[in-house]
Design a protein around this motif. Structure first.
Motif, PDB file in Angstrom:
ATOM      1  N   HIS A  64       0.827  -1.209   0.000  1.00  0.00           N
ATOM      2  CA  HIS A  64       0.000   0.000   0.000  1.00  0.00           C
ATOM      3  C   HIS A  64       0.868   1.269   0.000  1.00  0.00           C
ATOM      4  N   TYR A  65       0.175   2.417  -0.153  1.00  0.00           N
ATOM      5  CA  TYR A  65       0.887   3.692  -0.076  1.00  0.00           C
ATOM      6  C   TYR A  65       1.641   3.779   1.248  1.00  0.00           C
ATOM      7  N   THR A  66       2.814   4.360   1.180  1.00  0.00           N
ATOM      8  CA  THR A  66       3.567   4.657   2.393  1.00  0.00           C
ATOM      9  C   THR A  66       3.470   6.173   2.630  1.00  0.00           C
ATOM     10  N   PRO A  67       3.938   6.676   3.755  1.00  0.00           N
ATOM     11  CA  PRO A  67       4.047   8.132   3.892  1.00  0.00           C
ATOM     12  C   PRO A  67       4.864   8.696   2.726  1.00  0.00           C
ATOM     13  N   VAL A  68       4.548   9.895   2.288  1.00  0.00           N
ATOM     14  CA  VAL A  68       5.215  10.490   1.124  1.00  0.00           C
ATOM     15  C   VAL A  68       6.729  10.453   1.265  1.00  0.00           C
ATOM     16  N   SER A  69       7.234  10.789   2.439  1.00  0.00           N
ATOM     17  CA  SER A  69       8.683  10.876   2.638  1.00  0.00           C
ATOM     18  C   SER A  69       9.321   9.547   3.006  1.00  0.00           C
ATOM     19  N   GLY A  70       8.509   8.463   3.041  1.00  0.00           N
ATOM     20  CA  GLY A  70       9.071   7.143   3.296  1.00  0.00           C
ATOM     21  C   GLY A  70       8.632   6.548   4.626  1.00  0.00           C
ATOM     22  N   TYR A  71       8.742   5.236   4.714  1.00  0.00           N
ATOM     23  CA  TYR A  71       8.453   4.543   5.976  1.00  0.00           C
ATOM     24  C   TYR A  71       9.355   5.091   7.081  1.00  0.00           C
ATOM     25  N   LEU A  72       8.800   5.235   8.260  1.00  0.00           N
ATOM     26  CA  LEU A  72       9.588   5.700   9.399  1.00  0.00           C
ATOM     27  C   LEU A  72      10.742   4.738   9.670  1.00  0.00           C
ATOM     28  N   GLU A  73      10.487   3.436   9.544  1.00  0.00           N
ATOM     29  CA  GLU A  73      11.537   2.437   9.770  1.00  0.00           C
ATOM     30  C   GLU A  73      12.732   2.685   8.846  1.00  0.00           C
ATOM     31  N   LEU A  74      12.448   2.978   7.583  1.00  0.00           N
ATOM     32  CA  LEU A  74      13.528   3.247   6.635  1.00  0.00           C
ATOM     33  C   LEU A  74      14.237   4.549   6.970  1.00  0.00           C
ATOM     34  N   TYR A  83      25.119   8.339  10.121  1.00  0.00           N
ATOM     35  CA  TYR A  83      26.018   8.467  11.283  1.00  0.00           C
ATOM     36  C   TYR A  83      27.172   7.471  11.197  1.00  0.00           C
ATOM     37  N   ARG A  84      26.862   6.238  10.807  1.00  0.00           N
ATOM     38  CA  ARG A  84      27.883   5.181  10.728  1.00  0.00           C
ATOM     39  C   ARG A  84      28.905   5.450   9.619  1.00  0.00           C
ATOM     40  N   ASP A  85      28.428   5.810   8.444  1.00  0.00           N
ATOM     41  CA  ASP A  85      29.300   5.921   7.273  1.00  0.00           C
ATOM     42  C   ASP A  85      29.847   7.319   7.042  1.00  0.00           C
ATOM     43  N   ASN A  86      29.091   8.340   7.464  1.00  0.00           N
ATOM     44  CA  ASN A  86      29.447   9.719   7.109  1.00  0.00           C
ATOM     45  C   ASN A  86      29.644  10.647   8.299  1.00  0.00           C
ATOM     46  N   HIS A  87      29.416  10.126   9.506  1.00  0.00           N
ATOM     47  CA  HIS A  87      29.554  10.922  10.734  1.00  0.00           C
ATOM     48  C   HIS A  87      28.627  12.138  10.707  1.00  0.00           C
ATOM     49  N   LEU A  88      27.429  11.927  10.174  1.00  0.00           N
ATOM     50  CA  LEU A  88      26.429  12.984  10.084  1.00  0.00           C
ATOM     51  C   LEU A  88      25.233  12.635  10.960  1.00  0.00           C
ATOM     52  N   LYS A  89      24.760  13.603  11.716  1.00  0.00           N
ATOM     53  CA  LYS A  89      23.600  13.395  12.578  1.00  0.00           C
ATOM     54  C   LYS A  89      22.358  14.011  11.931  1.00  0.00           C
ATOM     55  N   TYR A  90      21.424  13.139  11.579  1.00  0.00           N
ATOM     56  CA  TYR A  90      20.124  13.565  11.072  1.00  0.00           C
ATOM     57  C   TYR A  90      19.031  12.889  11.890  1.00  0.00           C
ATOM     58  N   THR A  91      17.872  13.495  11.915  1.00  0.00           N
ATOM     59  CA  THR A  91      16.689  12.892  12.517  1.00  0.00           C
ATOM     60  C   THR A  91      15.743  12.474  11.393  1.00  0.00           C
ATOM     61  N   PRO A  92      14.795  11.578  11.656  1.00  0.00           N
ATOM     62  CA  PRO A  92      13.872  11.156  10.588  1.00  0.00           C
ATOM     63  C   PRO A  92      13.128  12.317   9.921  1.00  0.00           C
ATOM     64  N   SER A  93      12.907  13.403  10.650  1.00  0.00           N
ATOM     65  CA  SER A  93      12.205  14.550  10.054  1.00  0.00           C
ATOM     66  C   SER A  93      13.064  15.285   9.025  1.00  0.00           C
ATOM     67  N   GLN A  94      14.344  14.938   8.950  1.00  0.00           N
ATOM     68  CA  GLN A  94      15.257  15.550   7.982  1.00  0.00           C
ATOM     69  C   GLN A  94      15.492  14.657   6.758  1.00  0.00           C
ATOM     70  N   ILE A  95      14.791  13.538   6.701  1.00  0.00           N
ATOM     71  CA  ILE A  95      14.985  12.552   5.633  1.00  0.00           C
ATOM     72  C   ILE A  95      13.767  12.519   4.715  1.00  0.00           C
ATOM     73  N   VAL A  96      14.015  12.482   3.413  1.00  0.00           N
ATOM     74  CA  VAL A  96      12.951  12.247   2.433  1.00  0.00           C
ATOM     75  C   VAL A  96      13.430  11.163   1.471  1.00  0.00           C
ATOM     76  N   VAL A  97      12.617  10.128   1.327  1.00  0.00           N
ATOM     77  CA  VAL A  97      12.914   9.021   0.406  1.00  0.00           C
ATOM     78  C   VAL A  97      12.151   9.280  -0.887  1.00  0.00           C
TER      79      VAL A  97
END
Length: 395
Positions: A64-74, A83-97
Motif C-alpha cells: 500500500h501507499y507509504t508516507p510520502v517521505s518514506g516509511y519511518l523504519e527506513l 552516522y555510521r558511514d558519514n559521521h552525520l547526525k540527522y533525525t527522521p524529520s530531515q529525511i525524504v525518500v
C-alpha cells in the motif's frame, strides 16, 4: 501547426546518456553485436540478502501507499547509515525518500529555485544537473576544470563564481563522469568559502560514495560551519546495483525536507513500498557486504587503464572513484577517420558506435567537449572486446 509545448520543456534537452543507450539498443535489435559502455549501470544483481527480504516484504503485505517521505523504519535506518558511514547526525524529520536520487535532486531544486537564480556547477558535471536547473528557469554558472587538476575546482574558482544571485552550489564526489574524489582537505577549503555565504545552499551528490579506490570518501556536511547549508543526496542504484528499484534519499535541514515532502506529495507520492523495505535491509547492512562489487570495479578500472594506454591519441588520468574513465580525445578533432572528418566529441562518439559497435557518451553531455565518458560497469570480457575494437579502428 503552432508549437504548443511549453517554453520550459523546449528549454531542456534529452538525456544524452539515455539517448546513446537507445541508439545502441536499436543497433542490437538489428542484429549487431553492440557493447554498451554508455550507461552507468552495474552488471551485478543486487545482493541475495536484499532480494530475500524484498520477497519477505511482499509476503508480509507491504502493498500500500507509504508516507510520502518514506516509511519511518527506513528513515531511521537512513539516519543510522549517515552516522555510521558519514559521521552525520540527522533525525527522521530531515529525511525524504524518493524515486531515485534524480527525483531527490529535482525536489530540492523545485523547492529552492526561482526564475533567474544562479546555480554554480563544476564541469564536467552529471548530465542532468544542467537540464534540471534550466527546467527551473534558473541560470547555470559553470566552473570549468582541467585534467591536470583531476577535474576538481579550487576555492578561488568557487569564490569568483559567487554573485548576489547565487542560490545553490551542486557537485558530486565521487564524480560522474570523471571518477575524481575530493579529499577531506579539498572539501574543507571549499567549505571555508561557502561558510562566508550562509544564504547559499549546497547539494552534495554522494551516490557513488562506496565506490572509492584510494581516496576515502568525505561528506562536505561533516564541516559544522556549513552543516545547515547542505543537502546530502544518496541512493541505492550504484553501490547496491539496484538501479531499477528507484530508491534515493536526502538528509537536509528540516525546512528543506518539508518542502521536498510537499512537492513529492503532488508529483509521485511515495517511493515503491517493496523497494523501501529492501532499502531497510540494504542500508542496515555494513558496507563490507558489498565490498566484493567494489573490488571488482577496481579490478576493471585497472584493466581499462592498462588497455587505454595502448590507444594512440587518448589522454587520461587515473580515476579514484565511481566506474567511469573520462579520456581527452581532442587529438582526433580535424582528422579524417575512415573517410569522415571528426569535428568534436559528439562525432567521435558516433563514429565509435557505428564503426566499432561500442557505445560511449560524448563529453559535451557533461560540459567538456574534449572528452569522452566510458563506463566500466560491464563485464571484463565486454570491456576487453570493446577496447580491442577501439584500438583496431584508431591505431
Amino acid at each position: 501547426m503552432k508549437n504548443r509545448l511549453s517554453y520550459r520543456l523546449q528549454n531542456i534537452s534529452y538525456s544524452q546518456t539515455i539517448a546513446m543507450s537507445s541508439k545502441a539498443r536499436e543497433l542490437k535489435n538489428q542484429g549487431y553485436d553492440v557493447i554498451n559502455l554508455s550507461l552507468g549501470e552495474p552488471d551485478f544483481s543486487p545482493p541475495n540478502f536484499i532480494l530475500s527480504d524484498a520477497k519477505k516484504a511482499i509476503d508480509k503485505g507491504y502493498h500500500h501507499y507509504t508516507p510520502v517521505s518514506g516509511y519511518l523504519e527506513l528513515k531511521k535506518v537512513i539516519c543510522q547509515k549517515f552516522y555510521r558511514d558519514n559521521h552525520l547526525k540527522y533525525t527522521p524529520s530531515q529525511i525524504v525518500v524518493s524515486n531515485g536520487a534524480k527525483q531527490a535532486i529535482m525536489n530540492v531544486l523545485l523547492s529552492l529555485l526561482n526564475k533567474d537564480d544562479e546555480v554554480i556547477i563544476p564541469a564536467p558535471y552529471w548530465v542532468s544537473y544542467l537540464q534540471m536547473v534550466k527546467f527551473c528557469e534558473s541560470y547555470p554558472v559553470i566552473i570549468p576544470t582541467i585534467m591536470n587538476n583531476n577535474f576538481k575546482i579550487d576555492p578561488e574558482q568557487l569564490e569568483k563564481a559567487i554573485t548576489s544571485k547565487t542560490k545553490l552550489f551542486i557537485f558530486s564526489t565521487p564524480c560522474n563522469p570523471t571518477g575524481s574524489v575530493y579529499s577531506y582537505e579539498e572539501l574543507k577549503n571549499l567549505s571555508e568559502v561557502l561558510k562566508k555565504h550562509p544564504e547559499i545552499m549546497i547539494i552534495s551528490d554522494e551516490i557513488y560514495e562506496h565506490i572509492c579506490y584510494s581516496e576515502k570518501h568525505t561528506s562536505i556536511a561533516t564541516f559544522p560551519e556549513i552543516y545547515h547549508q547542505v543537502i546530502t543526496v544518496n541512493g541505492l542504484s550504484k553501490a547496491f546495483s539496484m538501479t531499477g528499484w528507484r530508491i534515493g534519499y536526502i538528509g537536509a535541514p528540516e525546512w528543506i525536507a518539508q518542502s521536498c515532502d510537499k512537492i513529492q506529495g503532488q508529483m509521485t507520492s511515495c517511493a515503491n513500498s517493496i523497494a523501501q523495505m529492501a532499502a531497510v535491509t540494504a542500508l542496515d547492512a555494513h558496507p563490507n557486504k558489498i565490498e566484493y562489487m567494489i573490488k571488482e570495479f577496481e579490478k576493471r578500472r585497472n584493466l581499462v587503464l592498462d588497455m587505454i594506454k595502448e590507444i594512440d591519441g587518448f589522454q587520461f588520468y587515473k580515476p579514484n572513484g565511481a566506474f567511469y574513465i573520462f579520456p581527452k580525445v581532442s587529438y582526433f578533432f580535424g582528422q579524417k577517420l575512415h573517410g569522415k572528418i571528426i569535428k568534436n566529441s559528439d562525432e567521435f562518439s558516433e563514429f565509435l558506435l557505428h564503426k566499432t559497435k561500442v557505445a560511449t557518451v560524448s563529453g559535451s553531455a557533461f560540459g567538456d567537449n574534449e572528452c569522452l565518458r566510458i563506463s566500466y560497469a560491464s563485464s571484463e570480457d565486454k570491456i576487453i572486446e570493446a577496447f580491442k575494437r577501439i584500438k583496431k579502428i584508431l591505431n
